[in-house]
Design a protein around this motif. Sequence first.
Motif, PDB file in Angstrom:
ATOM      1  N   VAL A 257       8.294   8.470   8.027  1.00 25.79           N
ATOM      2  CA  VAL A 257       7.316   9.090   7.138  1.00 25.79           C
ATOM      3  C   VAL A 257       6.436   8.056   6.441  1.00 25.79           C
ATOM      4  CG1 VAL A 257       8.916   9.161   5.186  1.00 25.79           C
ATOM      5  CG2 VAL A 257       7.039  10.803   5.300  1.00 25.79           C
ATOM      6  N   SER A 258       6.959   6.865   6.208  1.00 28.89           N
ATOM      7  CA  SER A 258       6.241   5.880   5.399  1.00 28.89           C
ATOM      8  C   SER A 258       4.879   5.470   5.962  1.00 28.89           C
ATOM      9  CB  SER A 258       7.121   4.636   5.179  1.00 28.89           C
ATOM     10  OG  SER A 258       7.661   4.176   6.393  1.00 28.89           O
ATOM     11  N   PRO A 259       4.693   5.270   7.283  1.00 25.33           N
ATOM     12  CA  PRO A 259       3.343   4.900   7.748  1.00 25.33           C
ATOM     13  C   PRO A 259       2.277   5.935   7.436  1.00 25.33           C
ATOM     14  CG  PRO A 259       4.975   4.461   9.445  1.00 25.33           C
ATOM     15  CD  PRO A 259       5.669   5.234   8.375  1.00 25.33           C
ATOM     16  N   TYR A 260       2.653   7.208   7.472  1.00 23.53           N
ATOM     17  CA  TYR A 260       1.685   8.261   7.171  1.00 23.53           C
ATOM     18  C   TYR A 260       1.320   8.248   5.684  1.00 23.53           C
ATOM     19  CZ  TYR A 260       3.163   9.990  11.747  1.00 23.53           C
ATOM     20  OH  TYR A 260       3.458  10.105  13.086  1.00 23.53           O
ATOM     21  N   ILE A 261       2.326   8.121   4.825  1.00 25.45           N
ATOM     22  CA  ILE A 261       2.074   8.113   3.380  1.00 25.45           C
ATOM     23  C   ILE A 261       1.232   6.897   2.999  1.00 25.45           C
ATOM     24  CG2 ILE A 261       3.145   7.916   1.106  1.00 25.45           C
ATOM     25  CD1 ILE A 261       5.476   9.555   2.132  1.00 25.45           C
ATOM     26  N   THR A 262       1.612   5.732   3.500  1.00 20.69           N
ATOM     27  CA  THR A 262       0.878   4.516   3.133  1.00 20.69           C
ATOM     28  C   THR A 262      -0.548   4.543   3.678  1.00 20.69           C
ATOM     29  OG1 THR A 262       1.833   3.404   5.066  1.00 20.69           O
ATOM     30  CG2 THR A 262       2.938   3.091   2.964  1.00 20.69           C
ATOM     31  N   SER A 263      -0.750   5.114   4.858  1.00 27.36           N
ATOM     32  CA  SER A 263      -2.094   5.178   5.432  1.00 27.36           C
ATOM     33  C   SER A 263      -3.009   6.079   4.609  1.00 27.36           C
ATOM     34  CB  SER A 263      -2.044   5.684   6.877  1.00 27.36           C
ATOM     35  OG  SER A 263      -1.325   4.792   7.706  1.00 27.36           O
ATOM     36  N   ILE A 264      -2.500   7.251   4.209  1.00 30.68           N
ATOM     37  CA  ILE A 264      -3.302   8.151   3.385  1.00 30.68           C
ATOM     38  C   ILE A 264      -3.617   7.504   2.038  1.00 30.68           C
ATOM     39  CG2 ILE A 264      -3.300  10.355   2.148  1.00 30.68           C
ATOM     40  CD1 ILE A 264      -1.645  11.510   4.420  1.00 30.68           C
ATOM     41  N   SER A 265      -2.614   6.890   1.434  1.00 34.61           N
ATOM     42  CA  SER A 265      -2.808   6.236   0.142  1.00 34.61           C
ATOM     43  C   SER A 265      -3.842   5.116   0.245  1.00 34.61           C
ATOM     44  CB  SER A 265      -1.462   5.684  -0.351  1.00 34.61           C
ATOM     45  OG  SER A 265      -1.582   5.120  -1.634  1.00 34.61           O
ATOM     46  N   PHE A 266      -3.763   4.335   1.313  1.00 39.25           N
ATOM     47  CA  PHE A 266      -4.708   3.232   1.495  1.00 39.25           C
ATOM     48  C   PHE A 266      -6.125   3.746   1.736  1.00 39.25           C
ATOM     49  CE2 PHE A 266      -6.872   0.209   4.391  1.00 39.25           C
ATOM     50  CZ  PHE A 266      -6.950  -0.879   3.532  1.00 39.25           C
ATOM     51  N   LEU A 267      -6.261   4.795   2.531  1.00 36.47           N
ATOM     52  CA  LEU A 267      -7.589   5.355   2.795  1.00 36.47           C
ATOM     53  C   LEU A 267      -8.228   5.878   1.513  1.00 36.47           C
ATOM     54  CD1 LEU A 267      -7.025   7.225   6.179  1.00 36.47           C
ATOM     55  CD2 LEU A 267      -8.393   5.156   5.792  1.00 36.47           C
ATOM     56  N   ILE A 268      -7.427   6.521   0.662  1.00 35.23           N
ATOM     57  CA  ILE A 268      -7.943   6.984  -0.629  1.00 35.23           C
ATOM     58  C   ILE A 268      -8.442   5.808  -1.450  1.00 35.23           C
ATOM     59  CG2 ILE A 268      -7.269   8.009  -2.846  1.00 35.23           C
ATOM     60  CD1 ILE A 268      -5.384   9.852  -1.283  1.00 35.23           C
ATOM     61  N   TYR A 269      -7.685   4.726  -1.441  1.00 33.88           N
ATOM     62  CA  TYR A 269      -8.090   3.544  -2.206  1.00 33.88           C
ATOM     63  C   TYR A 269      -9.388   2.955  -1.660  1.00 33.88           C
ATOM     64  CZ  TYR A 269      -7.985  -1.152  -4.176  1.00 33.88           C
ATOM     65  OH  TYR A 269      -8.328  -2.308  -4.826  1.00 33.88           O
ATOM     66  N   VAL A 270      -9.519   2.873  -0.337  1.00 32.36           N
ATOM     67  CA  VAL A 270     -10.734   2.327   0.273  1.00 32.36           C
ATOM     68  C   VAL A 270     -11.950   3.176  -0.096  1.00 32.36           C
ATOM     69  CG1 VAL A 270     -11.907   1.915   2.461  1.00 32.36           C
ATOM     70  CG2 VAL A 270      -9.543   1.176   2.171  1.00 32.36           C
ATOM     71  N   VAL A 271     -11.807   4.496  -0.020  1.00 33.94           N
ATOM     72  CA  VAL A 271     -12.904   5.398  -0.378  1.00 33.94           C
ATOM     73  C   VAL A 271     -13.305   5.192  -1.839  1.00 33.94           C
ATOM     74  CG1 VAL A 271     -13.556   7.816  -0.708  1.00 33.94           C
ATOM     75  CG2 VAL A 271     -12.369   7.116   1.381  1.00 33.94           C
ATOM     76  N   CYS A 272     -12.322   5.074  -2.721  1.00 33.73           N
ATOM     77  CA  CYS A 272     -12.614   4.870  -4.146  1.00 33.73           C
ATOM     78  C   CYS A 272     -13.303   3.536  -4.386  1.00 33.73           C
ATOM     79  CB  CYS A 272     -11.325   4.947  -4.961  1.00 33.73           C
ATOM     80  SG  CYS A 272     -10.643   6.616  -5.090  1.00 33.73           S
ATOM     81  N   ARG A 273     -12.911   2.509  -3.659  1.00 29.12           N
ATOM     82  CA  ARG A 273     -13.582   1.214  -3.799  1.00 29.12           C
ATOM     83  C   ARG A 273     -15.032   1.295  -3.334  1.00 29.12           C
ATOM     84  NH1 ARG A 273     -10.966  -3.720  -5.200  1.00 29.12           N
ATOM     85  NH2 ARG A 273     -13.062  -4.514  -4.872  1.00 29.12           N
ATOM     86  N   VAL A 274     -15.280   2.008  -2.244  1.00 28.17           N
ATOM     87  CA  VAL A 274     -16.649   2.167  -1.745  1.00 28.17           C
ATOM     88  C   VAL A 274     -17.492   2.934  -2.761  1.00 28.17           C
ATOM     89  CG1 VAL A 274     -18.064   3.253   0.035  1.00 28.17           C
ATOM     90  CG2 VAL A 274     -15.991   2.004   0.675  1.00 28.17           C
TER      91      VAL A 274
END
Length: 295
Positions: A257-274
Amino acid sequence: MIRPALDWGDVISFQDYDKLLALVSNSLIAGAVLGIVGGLIGIFIMQRDMAFAVHGVSELSFAGAAAALLFGGSVVAGSLAGAVAAALLIGLLGSRARDRNSIVGVLMPFGLGLGILFLSLYEGRSANRFSLLTGQIISVTTPDLGWLIGISVAVLVALVLVWNPLRFDSLDPDSAAARGVPSTAISMLFMLLMGLVVAVAVHIIGALLVMALLVTPAAAAMKVVHGPLSVPLLSALFGFVSAVGGILLAIAGTLPVSPYITSISFLIYVVCRVIAWSRDRAVRGRTQRALNPAE
């Protein structure tokens, strides 16, 4: 015809998805609660510059869970014992940031090494050992769910009760101490609460990746909003989406489960940084035009 080394059908497939969904209801509930509480406490982790400490506590939590697995005890209880012991030790000895980082740097390899030792001696199912590091979607049993929800609710209630003094002490500890805020007691209470949440996170996402739910949602929220109410609400929402969304995707996959959770969390962070970068660029452009109207 040569078959490709990676077939996406082996990684993710929505066949019999509705039947699989019923099997992980406990994990969905626990993930939702953890995402919300982790997002809220993550605000103070960021404000107090303690992201590194989260990883240190998770390693001792992993060691406690591995010891419980080896000796036939409750994995939740072992994880809690390790996390709370590490949190209190860091809180007692690491009053200053430099001391705290040194202590965390010492505890991390010790906890990881101790956990690996216990797992190497464990002769049970290999999936049980692997899940302590990377999480397992079906690891939350009904008895465990009660403990996890109880711990999360207790942490949430405690956070609400000490929210204002904790926020004051996190943003300006010198002024808080001058105004009579018991900084030492507040710090120790926060470390205890953080240890409890880390122990819950280890049970869901594994010891290696707990920061995906305790640090990344808050870091993302603080990039796009700044209000005292909007930041925790958005952070809790990001944590909820990451945890529940990751579990829903993992149901259809063969990966932990961890790769899916970390990927979603990271994508949210990238979008917020943009978003933050675009907004700051627009503000700088308006400022330059106001200062140089002739250009």
